[in-house]
Design an enzyme around this catalytic site. Structure first.
Site, PDB file in Angstrom:
ATOM      1  N   ILE A  63     -36.602 -21.336 -15.816  1.00  0.00           N
ATOM      2  CA  ILE A  63     -35.247 -21.406 -15.479  1.00  0.00           C
ATOM      3  C   ILE A  63     -34.636 -22.853 -15.516  1.00  0.00           C
ATOM      4  O   ILE A  63     -35.627 -23.649 -15.308  1.00  0.00           O
ATOM      5  CB  ILE A  63     -34.936 -20.776 -14.025  1.00  0.00           C
ATOM      6  CG1 ILE A  63     -35.506 -21.569 -13.198  1.00  0.00           C
ATOM      7  CG2 ILE A  63     -35.315 -19.243 -14.038  1.00  0.00           C
ATOM      8  CD1 ILE A  63     -35.006 -20.937 -11.519  1.00  0.00           C
ATOM      9  N   ASP A  64     -33.389 -23.180 -15.920  1.00  0.00           N
ATOM     10  CA  ASP A  64     -33.275 -24.525 -16.258  1.00  0.00           C
ATOM     11  C   ASP A  64     -33.287 -25.195 -15.101  1.00  0.00           C
ATOM     12  O   ASP A  64     -33.184 -24.950 -13.802  1.00  0.00           O
ATOM     13  CB  ASP A  64     -31.528 -24.269 -16.583  1.00  0.00           C
ATOM     14  CG  ASP A  64     -31.322 -23.666 -18.107  1.00  0.00           C
ATOM     15  OD1 ASP A  64     -32.196 -23.618 -18.846  1.00  0.00           O
ATOM     16  OD2 ASP A  64     -30.228 -23.274 -18.371  1.00  0.00           O
ATOM     17  N   LYS A  65     -33.190 -26.669 -15.321  1.00  0.00           N
ATOM     18  CA  LYS A  65     -33.348 -27.727 -14.260  1.00  0.00           C
ATOM     19  C   LYS A  65     -32.239 -27.386 -13.107  1.00  0.00           C
ATOM     20  O   LYS A  65     -32.554 -27.418 -11.958  1.00  0.00           O
ATOM     21  CB  LYS A  65     -33.273 -28.872 -14.962  1.00  0.00           C
ATOM     22  CG  LYS A  65     -33.146 -30.019 -13.776  1.00  0.00           C
ATOM     23  CD  LYS A  65     -32.568 -31.497 -14.670  1.00  0.00           C
ATOM     24  CE  LYS A  65     -32.253 -32.526 -13.435  1.00  0.00           C
ATOM     25  NZ  LYS A  65     -31.974 -33.695 -13.759  1.00  0.00           N
ATOM     26  N   THR A 113     -30.327 -24.838 -12.415  1.00  0.00           N
ATOM     27  CA  THR A 113     -30.420 -23.415 -12.169  1.00  0.00           C
ATOM     28  C   THR A 113     -31.344 -23.227 -10.806  1.00  0.00           C
ATOM     29  O   THR A 113     -32.326 -23.658 -10.988  1.00  0.00           O
ATOM     30  CB  THR A 113     -30.603 -22.528 -13.229  1.00  0.00           C
ATOM     31  OG1 THR A 113     -29.605 -22.498 -14.176  1.00  0.00           O
ATOM     32  CG2 THR A 113     -30.566 -20.893 -12.561  1.00  0.00           C
ATOM     33  N   ARG A 134     -25.538 -18.713 -19.899  1.00  0.00           N
ATOM     34  CA  ARG A 134     -24.558 -19.742 -20.278  1.00  0.00           C
ATOM     35  C   ARG A 134     -24.113 -19.759 -21.489  1.00  0.00           C
ATOM     36  O   ARG A 134     -22.648 -19.902 -21.827  1.00  0.00           O
ATOM     37  CB  ARG A 134     -24.968 -21.142 -19.859  1.00  0.00           C
ATOM     38  CG  ARG A 134     -25.994 -21.347 -18.703  1.00  0.00           C
ATOM     39  CD  ARG A 134     -26.759 -22.650 -18.575  1.00  0.00           C
ATOM     40  NE  ARG A 134     -25.926 -23.922 -18.912  1.00  0.00           N
ATOM     41  CZ  ARG A 134     -26.613 -24.997 -19.018  1.00  0.00           C
ATOM     42  NH1 ARG A 134     -27.949 -25.119 -18.974  1.00  0.00           N
ATOM     43  NH2 ARG A 134     -26.016 -26.188 -19.118  1.00  0.00           N
TER      44      ARG A 134
END
Length: 343
Positions: A158-160, A162, A264
């Site tokens: 998962i994104d930094k 998030t 996103r």
């Protein structure tokens, strides 16, 4: 030492590598950085002129016994120049004592509730301080090696910025089974991945499906975008409206595929970018003016996209047990929700 020839001192791995030169008469008057950039030994060590300048400015070069920090300094014949080059960073991630919120762990895998701001694995610009570094300290040598040196145990990301749940493999058997699960995306095998997203505006319908291929942005290579089918990969997001707050709303998203930045990109594609998303929602910053002061302050101090991996469910790849995990909204998103509800 012969004129212009370097003496190279290789010391312990913990110490600097020293390059020493005596400036020959023909190099008198040369700029320091240019003199160094032309030394065969430094060329062989892959030290660029930019890197050499940074080392000089960092005080890692001496002429005689005195430090020299001016890369443009002119040299004199007979000057004794010594450059101390630090050892390269370790090629493999190192264990780091970073706190982890482990919500489940057995001999085969663990589930972590990741805070916003923590990068999942080392990459350019984030070589340390990642989830992998924390996992190496927590698990020792028990992480699965299938993900490679830089990504031991990592099955999905998962994104930094998030927050929320992700599963990590501790054994190769678990890694293979989990990889099959995530490749299937819950179509035939049991996998639930639900995210909560605070977005601008409110969809007209209560729920829907976004089917739009995602690929690399044509000009901004750090971003993803909805692209023609021949340029992208299949991407499917199911969404459901949970709550509305005037100019904003809370949406639950379930992933049928797992593309980079998928939620996103998809929510921005249908005109409802995530609150706080600097990459895909920058054009909606003016929406904050429509909020009450407390909600406006919550948005302005958020500092990240308002996205949380709230639910993760799957069949254990080894024990076959059905597992389901829920993560409450973290403090910053809880504050955002309360401020939006009160506005």
């Amino acid at each position: 030492m012969r004129e212009g020839v370097a003496e190279i001192a290789l010391v312990d791995e913990e110490d600097d590598i020293l390059f020493s030169f005596e400036v020959p008469p023909e190099a008198a008057g040369a700029r320091l950085d240019r003199f160094l950039a032309e030394r065969p030994e430094l060329i062989a060590a892959h030290l660029s002129r930019t890197r050499l300048k940074a080392l000089i400015e960092d005080g890692r070069l001496t002429i005689g016994a005195a430090a020299a920090r001016d890369a443009s300094r002119r040299l004199a014949a007979g000057d004794s120049v010594t450059l101390a080059v630090p050892p390269p960073e370790p090629a493999e991630p190192q264990p780091e004592n970073i706190p982890l919120n482990v919500v489940f762990e057995d001999a085969h895998l663990l589930v972590v509730d990741k805070p916003a701001g923590l990068v999942v694995h080392p990459a350019h610009g984030h070589e340390t301080g990642t989830l992998v570094n924390a996992l190496l300290a927590h698990c020792g040598a028990s992480l699965s090696g299938i993900g490679g040196v830089k990504k031991p145990g990592i099955v999905h990301r998962i994104d930094k910025d998030t927050s929320g749940l992700l599963v990590v493999a501790k054994t190769d058997a678990a890694h293979k089974g989990l990889s099959r699960l995530f490749e299937d995306h819950g179509r035939k095998l049991h996998l639930v991945r639900e995210y909560l997203a605070f977005v601008w505006g409110a969809p007209e319908r209560r729920h829907g499906v976004i089917e739009a291929p995602i690929g690399r942005h044509s000009t901004q290579r750090e971003k993803m975008a909805v692209v023609p089918e021949e340029r992208g990969r299949e991407a499917v997001t199911h969404w459901e409206l949970v709550e509305t707050f005037g100019p904003a709303s809370l949406v639950a998203c379930q992933l049928e595929t797992g593309r980079t930045h998928q939620i996103r990109v998809h929510m921005a594609h249908i005109g409802h970018p995530l609150i706080g998303d600097a990459a895909y929602g920058a054009g909606f910053k003016t929406k904050t003016a429509l909020l009450a002061p407390a909600a406006r302050a919550a948005v302005e101090t958020l500092g990240r996209q308002a996205l949380h991996a709230a639910s993760l469910g799957f069949t254990h790849p080894v024990t076959r047990e059905e597992l389901m995990f829920e993560s409450e909204l973290p403090e910053d998103l809880t504050a955002l929700q309360k401020a939006l509800e009160a506005s």
